[in-house]
Design a protein around this motif. Sequence first.
Motif, PDB file in Angstrom:
ATOM      1  N   ASP A  71       0.687  -0.996   0.085  1.00  0.00           N
ATOM      2  CA  ASP A  71       0.117   0.022   0.216  1.00  0.00           C
ATOM      3  C   ASP A  71       0.875   1.016  -0.128  1.00  0.00           C
ATOM      4  N   GLU A  92       0.952   3.590   2.844  1.00  0.00           N
ATOM      5  CA  GLU A  92       1.163   2.980   4.396  1.00  0.00           C
ATOM      6  C   GLU A  92       2.324   3.897   5.063  1.00  0.00           C
ATOM      7  N   ARG A  93       1.841   3.624   6.799  1.00  0.00           N
ATOM      8  CA  ARG A  93       3.201   4.396   6.464  1.00  0.00           C
ATOM      9  C   ARG A  93       3.828   3.712   7.909  1.00  0.00           C
ATOM     10  N   THR A 139       6.235   6.617   3.724  1.00  0.00           N
ATOM     11  CA  THR A 139       4.943   6.238   3.168  1.00  0.00           C
ATOM     12  C   THR A 139       5.722   4.870   2.496  1.00  0.00           C
ATOM     13  N   ARG A 150       3.704  -7.119  -1.131  1.00  0.00           N
ATOM     14  CA  ARG A 150       3.179  -8.185  -0.745  1.00  0.00           C
ATOM     15  C   ARG A 150       3.435  -9.567  -1.541  1.00  0.00           C
ATOM     16  N   ARG A 152       6.207  -7.922   4.043  1.00  0.00           N
ATOM     17  CA  ARG A 152       6.489  -7.505   3.270  1.00  0.00           C
ATOM     18  C   ARG A 152       7.607  -7.256   2.476  1.00  0.00           C
TER      19      ARG A 152
END
Length: 370
Positions: free
Chosen positions: A24, A27-28, A105, A119, A128
């Motif tokens: 993503d 995503e952080r 991110t 992923r 990940r």
Amino acid sequence: MALHPLEGSERQPLPGASAVGKADPAERLQVSMLLRSCDGAGLTEFVNKLANRESAGGHLSREEFERRFGADSADIAAVEKFATAHGFTVMEEHAGRRTVVLSGTVAQLNDTFHVDLQRFEYPGGSYRGRVGTIQLPEELHGAVEAVLGLDNRPAATPHFGVRPRADDGMSFTPLELAGFYNFPPGIGQGQCVGIIELGGGAEPNDLEIYFSGLGINPLPTVTLVSVDNAMNNPMPPVTPTSPDVEVTSDIEIIGAIAPEAKMAVYFAPNTEMGFLDGVNHAIHDTTNNPTVISISWGKPESLWERASDESDGLGIPGRRGDGHYSLRRHGRPRLERRRQRSGRSRRLSGLEPACACLRRHWPPALGEQL
């Protein structure tokens, strides 16, 4: 802009793993930038002299170690400038641990380090990850030794096994085995054992029942330390392969053999970043001040050699993996037991062979731990 591949950063998928999609981009994540020592050659020379008993001054305090062998302030400033230029947030910096933690991110990390986070799924779960090497700009080339946190594949496994319960039901408590090895009673005064855990947890009530059953009073002092947001997380029901078995056994064996030593249990994520951050937090912890470190999880990696040098320089013996072998030299566990290099560590003399020979007796449903 000139780019340089970060030595040792190449990654391939885990065996049987397949990419199932992009990570993503919003995503952080947090990543740990591990910096070089301000005097890496001096650190290696110092540790070698300690090993050969050639150092007149002995081990260093944590403060002196940071001053002599921590990260260079110029390197920290360079990473902070780099972070600002690429929109990252600096979450933490620690010269002694030679670490700067950045937050950003997935999209920022992909663009900045020229990676493609994806992923992956494999027979053991999902993670990940990335393929290939991390790229660094000219201003960080040589100053940064590792960038950890992009990939969160499992870094280690607990080292225990289970066999069926013996027909005669014979088992021994740590105290009984301590007697066989003539360990002195009541050892551990004024000491602190740092225990690295990468998953699972221990129930306080179980520990109290266990120690009380052995007649240990007062109960050993156990302090739980969170690293990278990991926590003590027991997950009942306990099974023979549960990490709770490893965590609980570590605490119970050490607490039984050295009841007067404090225990600081460092819970960290089971990733490369978590593993190294957990070890470094223990080594440089000025609050709990561990005098020996135990790691029952293991997977040899060349990255850990420098952390082992640091613990040696501070006079903190380490025990790791099966029998807690030394975590040193070219990513391979040494096949011989590592000698104690500090007279201080002899105060915990019972711990040296204990981690290799003591076993906890579990209920019949779980068999006996090997």
